[in-house]
Design an enzyme around this catalytic site. Sequence first.
Site, PDB file in Angstrom:
ATOM      1  N   GLY A  99     -16.599  24.773 -20.117  1.00 42.39           N
ATOM      2  CA  GLY A  99     -15.396  24.958 -20.937  1.00 42.39           C
ATOM      3  C   GLY A  99     -14.284  25.615 -20.137  1.00 42.39           C
ATOM      4  N   LYS A 139     -18.870  34.002 -12.427  1.00 43.82           N
ATOM      5  CA  LYS A 139     -18.532  32.603 -12.744  1.00 43.82           C
ATOM      6  C   LYS A 139     -17.038  32.457 -13.034  1.00 43.82           C
ATOM      7  CE  LYS A 139     -20.352  30.535 -16.572  1.00 43.82           C
ATOM      8  NZ  LYS A 139     -19.308  29.916 -17.398  1.00 43.82           N
ATOM      9  N   ARG A 150     -11.774  30.321 -10.975  1.00 43.07           N
ATOM     10  CA  ARG A 150     -10.349  30.570 -10.719  1.00 43.07           C
ATOM     11  C   ARG A 150     -10.044  30.549  -9.232  1.00 43.07           C
ATOM     12  NH1 ARG A 150     -11.793  32.624 -15.461  1.00 43.07           N
ATOM     13  NH2 ARG A 150     -10.285  33.230 -17.075  1.00 43.07           N
ATOM     14  N   ASP A 203     -19.954  37.057 -24.150  1.00 44.08           N
ATOM     15  CA  ASP A 203     -21.023  36.226 -23.583  1.00 44.08           C
ATOM     16  C   ASP A 203     -22.367  36.959 -23.561  1.00 44.08           C
ATOM     17  OD1 ASP A 203     -19.243  34.176 -23.165  1.00 44.08           O
ATOM     18  OD2 ASP A 203     -18.880  34.669 -21.065  1.00 44.08           O
ATOM     19  N   ARG A 255     -23.710  29.783 -31.112  1.00 49.55           N
ATOM     20  CA  ARG A 255     -24.696  30.750 -30.602  1.00 49.55           C
ATOM     21  C   ARG A 255     -25.248  31.649 -31.698  1.00 49.55           C
ATOM     22  NH1 ARG A 255     -22.141  32.147 -24.602  1.00 49.55           N
ATOM     23  NH2 ARG A 255     -23.184  30.417 -23.561  1.00 49.55           N
TER      24      ARG A 255
HETATM   25  C1  S3P Z   1     -14.214  32.737 -19.843  1.00 52.46           C
HETATM   26  C2  S3P Z   1     -13.736  33.209 -21.014  1.00 52.46           C
HETATM   27  C3  S3P Z   1     -14.542  33.381 -22.227  1.00 52.46           C
HETATM   28  C4  S3P Z   1     -16.036  33.306 -21.930  1.00 52.46           C
HETATM   29  C5  S3P Z   1     -16.375  32.195 -20.987  1.00 52.46           C
HETATM   30  C6  S3P Z   1     -15.633  32.361 -19.673  1.00 52.46           C
HETATM   31  C7  S3P Z   1     -13.286  32.596 -18.697  1.00 52.46           C
HETATM   32  O1  S3P Z   1     -14.215  32.375 -23.156  1.00 52.46           O
HETATM   33  O2  S3P Z   1     -16.770  33.163 -23.129  1.00 52.46           O
HETATM   34  O3  S3P Z   1     -17.768  32.183 -20.724  1.00 52.46           O
HETATM   35  O4  S3P Z   1     -13.739  32.469 -17.550  1.00 52.46           O
HETATM   36  O5  S3P Z   1     -12.073  32.630 -18.936  1.00 52.46           O
HETATM   37  P1  S3P Z   1     -12.927  32.558 -24.134  1.00 52.46           P
HETATM   38  O6  S3P Z   1     -11.811  32.921 -23.275  1.00 52.46           O
HETATM   39  O7  S3P Z   1     -12.714  31.245 -24.788  1.00 52.46           O
HETATM   40  O8  S3P Z   1     -13.329  33.634 -25.089  1.00 52.46           O
END
Ligand code: S3P
Length: 444
Positions: free
Chosen positions: A101, A24, A29, A324, A355
């Site tokens: 996010g 993912k 990216r 995660d 979580r």
């Molecule tokens: C991710 C970074 C992580 C992860 C998220 C995906 C990413 O979050 O928990 O599921 O793709 O950069 P954080 O960078 O906020 O820890």
Amino acid sequence: MSKQLLVRPQKTPLHGVISVPGDKSISHRAVMLASLAEGTSIIRRWLPAGDTLATLQIIQNLGVNVQIDKRSDTAWDLTVEGRGLHGWQVPSQPLDCRNAGTGMRLLAGLLAGQSFPAVLDGSEQLRKRPMRRIIDPLSEMGAKIASENGRAPLAISPSPLHGIEYRMNVASAQVKSAVLLAGLYASGETRVYQPGPARDHTERMLQAMGVPVQTEGDWVILPAAPVGGWTLRPLDLTVPADPSSAAFPLVAAAIVPHSQITISSVGLNDTRTGILDMLRAMGAELTLHNEHISGGELLGDLTVSFSELHSANVSGHTVVRGIDELPIWSVATTQAAGVSQVSDAAELRVKEVDRISVLAGELRKLGVEMLETPDGFSVNGPLRLFGGEVDSHDDHRLGMSLAVAGLVTHGLTLVHDAGCIADSFPGFVDMMQSLGANMEWVEQ
Ligand code: S3P
């Protein structure tokens, strides 16, 4: 229509060789950066999940042509016609990141550097998540971002950017990436200090595209752009299988007696393999074969067999490398002898949901006493779980963790609100069924 997942106690071992969908983090990216390249990128085995589809739609709303070859429901090949760093078109509407996010935080960095205004928005769940962590450093770089109380929607206006030296107080790949991506548009050098090994896919992909991002100890450095600005070379990439998705069948096979499964071509980037260390620390039997490098990332096949597990403690860098995976690891702790403890994991409280407290509440319904601490939890196992009705709280990783827990209960488990599993893992139930797992969708 809300989807529910019915899970029955697993009386037979899990067996088989499977592949899980693409990563993912890399899929988000790849589509973002390919859209900014000079030329056409090929991205194979791209992940068509809820979160990444939101990013793809946004990239298309920014005027980028993407041809899609749907190899299967869980792997697409994309051909992305890059428009150059300054080629995105003004979007006609707010850009909807849905639950993602990563999508919102990385796109905020890129949009901060554009010559047009844009609004980033998302689901009710995403609107609750902290965005101050990217608004602050991006504003320090000169970005103009309006929000209410540091939450989405984010209204981003054009403004010149300059490089900064930024010290993150949490090891976040999303924050690091937002700053580095804005740095592509900034004058001068951009430096980010990371207090732990946050995933480095942005750095690797930028390097593959010709941008010499360097790492010096705990610092990541994007040099000042050459005269005329950066030019990104197109990508030719096969997305590795997501180790975060692999974690679910991995833990299931480690706790269902006499199981043995193999997951092929899993991404083994060292910033992502905390779960392997956590499981090994409990005595799980894991072996790696066919390790090789592809597209700048280490891949390999992973075999796991059931074994009697014992407790383990997890903290520090392992937490960053497996943040995660802590929900699914907690399910393994329910079957391990002794007290397992997690600390340094306060970040879990600001993921899709809190979580720690949501997981403790839902696992309690299956008979698990999970003790919460401000930055982690502990579980005293092994426990005899009973079935029950639980809820994902619209969090994909909690939905899958509860489904795997259901396999080792002594009754029926119904996971409510489980459609969100497709946010990261389309085909999860089919894949588990192919291993012989007793779970099925029920629609209401
Ligand atoms: C991710 C970074 C992580 C992860 C998220 C995906 C990413 O979050 O928990 O599921 O793709 O950069 P954080 O960078 O906020 O820890």
